[in-house]
Design an enzyme around this catalytic site. Sequence first.
Site, PDB file in Angstrom:
ATOM      1  N   GLU A 181     -12.988  -3.064 -15.819  1.00 44.66           N
ATOM      2  CA  GLU A 181     -12.029  -3.841 -14.970  1.00 44.66           C
ATOM      3  C   GLU A 181     -12.740  -4.318 -13.671  1.00 44.66           C
ATOM      4  O   GLU A 181     -14.027  -4.105 -13.779  1.00 44.66           O
ATOM      5  CB  GLU A 181     -11.031  -2.854 -14.449  1.00 44.66           C
ATOM      6  N   LYS A 212      -5.119   7.978  -9.774  1.00 45.43           N
ATOM      7  CA  LYS A 212      -5.291   7.069  -8.458  1.00 45.43           C
ATOM      8  C   LYS A 212      -5.533   7.939  -7.366  1.00 45.43           C
ATOM      9  O   LYS A 212      -4.621   8.295  -6.668  1.00 45.43           O
ATOM     10  CB  LYS A 212      -4.282   6.098  -8.581  1.00 45.43           C
ATOM     11  N   ARG A 267       3.467   6.850 -12.049  1.00 44.85           N
ATOM     12  CA  ARG A 267       1.986   6.798 -12.073  1.00 44.85           C
ATOM     13  C   ARG A 267       1.456   8.068 -10.791  1.00 44.85           C
ATOM     14  O   ARG A 267       0.533   8.641 -11.080  1.00 44.85           O
ATOM     15  CB  ARG A 267       1.423   5.640 -11.811  1.00 44.85           C
TER      16      ARG A 267
HETATM   17  N1  PMP Z   1      -7.528  -0.912 -11.479  1.00 46.45           N
HETATM   18  C1  PMP Z   1      -7.930  -0.450 -10.073  1.00 46.45           C
HETATM   19  C2  PMP Z   1      -8.922   0.652  -9.781  1.00 46.45           C
HETATM   20  C3  PMP Z   1      -7.153  -0.377  -9.101  1.00 46.45           C
HETATM   21  O1  PMP Z   1      -7.274   0.272  -7.858  1.00 46.45           O
HETATM   22  C4  PMP Z   1      -5.794  -1.388  -9.304  1.00 46.45           C
HETATM   23  C5  PMP Z   1      -5.075  -1.474  -7.959  1.00 46.45           C
HETATM   24  N2  PMP Z   1      -3.746  -0.554  -8.144  1.00 46.45           N
HETATM   25  C6  PMP Z   1      -5.678  -2.003 -10.222  1.00 46.45           C
HETATM   26  C7  PMP Z   1      -6.450  -1.669 -11.303  1.00 46.45           C
HETATM   27  C8  PMP Z   1      -4.266  -2.686 -10.659  1.00 46.45           C
HETATM   28  O2  PMP Z   1      -3.510  -1.957 -10.796  1.00 46.45           O
HETATM   29  P1  PMP Z   1      -1.806  -2.360 -10.402  1.00 46.45           P
HETATM   30  O3  PMP Z   1      -1.536  -3.623 -11.041  1.00 46.45           O
HETATM   31  O4  PMP Z   1      -0.984  -1.186 -10.724  1.00 46.45           O
HETATM   32  O5  PMP Z   1      -1.847  -2.834  -8.793  1.00 46.45           O
END
Ligand code: PMP
Length: 300
Positions: free
Chosen positions: A185, A152, A53
Amino acid sequence: MSSQWIYLDNDFVKKEEALVSVFDHGFLYGDGVFEGIRAYSGNIFKLSEHLDRLYQSAQSIMLNIPYSKEEMEEIIIGTVRRNQLETAYIRVVVSRGTGNLGLDPVSCSKPSVIVIAESLSLFPEELYERGLKMGSVASRRNRPDVLSPQVKSLNYLNNILVKLEANQAGVDEALMLNDQGYVTEGSADNIFIVKNNKIFTPPVYLGALEGITRNAIIDIAPENGYQISEQPFTRHDVYTADEVFLTGTAVEVIAVIDVDGRKIGTGRPGEVTKHLLTAFRNAVMKDGVQCYPAEKADAV
Ligand code: PMP
């Protein structure tokens, strides 16, 4: 811990000396990418997924990470070891690097690479027993065709703005919709709803980060007897769900017990959420990269 060691551009430096330039475009413009990763008892969970990622985020913004994925893996493992950590939160940051005041990345000759690993104070167990309150916010999730939530990036203002709204509203977390009103989300976590024992999460193209914990749950749920699918849904579906939960690297799997003042289910963390948290915690040692393989072998 006597001193925290930070990886900064080819070197380990003490926390107090881990400084970047005010001309770094990560600081001036949020121009860069990052990952948040977690180690459980020396096992860096889903490290290769996190690296994939990170490199995809970098590819998308034409940021050339000056190390191969294998080298980056060694750097991350090295940072955990250097700090003698077992259970840790790891932050990897790659910024565009130092340039001039103009936004054009062309003035930045070399990206900066930073890895921070610190011991993780777990969220209090009572939070998992109580569950979170969530509220929908006025700010919408970035449209994927404007700034893709899959990148990200160091520009997290969209997420910070909704966190501020949640704070103002006195709830624990924000429920972010996209510009069409579909649920996407939370501010830093993915959302799931449970209805009649079936689990649903929004497809990422609606505007959610493809979370690594989210994907782990998509794998784990069927192994534990649940049907799970990616499907668009609205706030109505959230309000009328039997259970709602969030997933993320830091929070793992946590129940939501109230959304916009509507009690979800019984108003207490539900059975499916609790079951999946246990299943997830059982799975975290099975997938990843062990930082201390030799010590492990000695201990056997
Ligand atoms: N959505 C966002 C916007 C985030 O910043 C995160 C944290 N990385 C997540 C979802 C959850 O992702 P992960 O399970 O990879 O931590």
